[in-house]
Design an enzyme around this catalytic site. Structure first.
Site, short mmCIF file in Angstrom:
data_model
loop_
_atom_site.label_atom_id
_atom_site.label_comp_id
_atom_site.label_asym_id
_atom_site.label_seq_id
_atom_site.Cartn_x
_atom_site.Cartn_y
_atom_site.Cartn_z
N LYS A 144 0.86 -1.19 0.00
CA LYS A 144 0.00 0.00 0.00
C LYS A 144 0.89 1.23 0.00
O LYS A 144 1.72 1.42 0.90
CB LYS A 144 -0.90 -0.02 1.22
N LYS B 150 -2.21 -1.48 -3.89
CA LYS B 150 -3.08 -0.30 -3.80
C LYS B 150 -2.24 0.97 -3.85
O LYS B 150 -1.24 1.03 -3.15
CB LYS B 150 -3.83 -0.39 -2.48
C1 PBG Z 1 -7.49 3.31 5.61
C2 PBG Z 1 -7.79 3.20 4.17
C3 PBG Z 1 -7.59 4.15 3.16
C4 PBG Z 1 -8.14 3.61 2.00
C5 PBG Z 1 -8.62 2.35 2.33
N1 PBG Z 1 -8.39 2.10 3.66
C6 PBG Z 1 -7.04 5.52 3.21
C7 PBG Z 1 -5.69 5.78 3.68
O1 PBG Z 1 -4.87 4.88 3.90
O2 PBG Z 1 -5.42 6.97 3.93
C8 PBG Z 1 -8.21 4.32 0.68
C9 PBG Z 1 -9.28 3.85 -0.25
C10 PBG Z 1 -9.58 4.77 -1.37
O3 PBG Z 1 -8.93 5.81 -1.58
O4 PBG Z 1 -10.51 4.46 -2.12
N2 PBG Z 1 -6.25 2.97 6.05
#
Ligand code: PBG
Length: 330
Positions: free
Chosen positions: A199, A254
């Site tokens: 991520k 992601k």
């Molecule tokens: C939380 C999380 C996030 C997303 C999914 N779970 C945001 C982040 O890490 O700041 C993003 C999903 C999206 O942008 O569609 N940790």
């Protein structure tokens, strides 16, 4: 292969739709889709999210109708994200481990109404912390091991509520192994783990943070001390290898489209079920370009096929109901 023109004419297989479809290499199916849904407190509420045209927050009663729609459309699973009232947040994200929090109540309601629909819950503290970070803070530092202990308890309340798949999205080191052990110790050995393994610290999460009301106050390095540097690929494979060794059943890369190379490398290297998340910023860019008449709606399927081509077994996308209803019609 030794093919040459004029004996070989690759356009021969593009001349009409039957043959184009017959030789099509990759296909999207409704069962590939995971639909992220936002839930809020209240009743009979459908609240549009300004930064994500066409996406709403639902109170639990309305969320159930969306879950039923997912079943009707053949979508495999939904991922539930809560927008927590600011007054209920604190710096430790205490509500995350409360078995009657909004997420747990939503999971129980959805599983009662649609037992066959897969339910996925994010494990991370950001919807619950007043600072918007995924972990516990000491000064400006995100504490790793202390956070992992809380994440284990968060995963347990979600599992107890009936969540099928736990999806840690926090990027703390060692959390997959710890969560697996915690689940197993409490008799949840069948609860699956989909790790947000690679991520990235991405600008594409902007609309999501708006949707769950988190992240306005991050400041400084933002989430860069735990989410990955977008310039790195070897490190992504290292993250994924660790998460698999710690017990992840499935892994995710992601965001999606900017990281197709990472997805392809991960699938090739490990061969485990691999998922892509077409995140909120990707959704908003496409949606806005389509709504402005700049690109046609076909861009949605094209974007989703890119994930299949790169090796995705499934895709989290806010377009899930749109694209599934197109497929149901066909
Ligand atoms: C939380 C999380 C996030 C997303 C999914 N779970 C945001 C982040 O890490 O700041 C993003 C999903 C999206 O942008 O569609 N940790």
């Amino acid at each position: 292969m030794n093919r040459s023109f004029p004996t070989t004419r690759l356009r021969r297989l593009r001349q009409s739709s039957f043959i184009r479809e017959m030789v099509q290499e990759h296909r999207l199916h409704q069962s590939d889709l995971i639909w992220p849904l936002f839930v809020i407190e209240g009743e009979a509420i459908i609240e549009p999210i300004a930064s994500m045209a066409g996406v709403n927050r639902y109170s639990i009663d309305k969320l159930i109708l969306q879950a039923q729609e997912a079943v009707r459309l053949g979508i495999s699973a939904i991922a539930i994200f809560p927008k927590i009232d600011a007054a209920l947040k604190d710096s430790a994200g205490t509500l995350a481990t409360d078995e009657n929090n909004l997420v747990c109540r939503a999971v129980r309601a959805v599983k009662a109404a649609c037992p066959e629909l897969g339910v996925i819950c994010d494990v991370a503290l950001d919807p619950f912390t007043d600072h918007g970070h995924d972990g516990l803070l000491e000064g400006h530092k995100i504490l790793n091991d202390e956070t992992v202990a809380v994440l284990c308890r968060q995963a347990l309340v979600q599992a107890k509520a009936g969540c099928d798949i736990i999806a840690p999205s926090d990027m703390m080191d060692g959390r997959i192994g710890a969560i697996r052990a915690a689940l197993d110790a409490e008799g949840y050995e069948d609860v699956m783990i989909l790790s947000y393994a690679a991520k990235y610290a991405s600008a594409y999460y902007g609309p999501f943070r708006d949707a769950v009301g988190a992240g306005k106050k991050l400041g400084g390095d933002g989430k860069k001390t735990y989410q990955m540097n977008p310039a790195n690929k070897d490190e992504a494979l290292a993250e994924i290898a660790l998460d698999i060794s710690e017990g992840a059943d499935m892994i995710m890369v992601k965001p999606g489209m900017p990281y197709l190379d990472v997805l392809q490398a991960a699938k090739a290297a490990f061969g485990v079920p691999s998922f892509a998340y077409q995140v909120s910023g990707e959704y908003a860019m496409l949606r806005n370009a389509i709504d402005a008449g700049l690109v046609s709606e076909e861009a949605i399927m094209e974007s989703l096929l890119s994930f299949k081509r790169a090796g995705a077994d499934g895709i989290l996308t806010y377009f899930a109901p749109f694209i599934a209803s197109q497929m149901v019609k066909e």
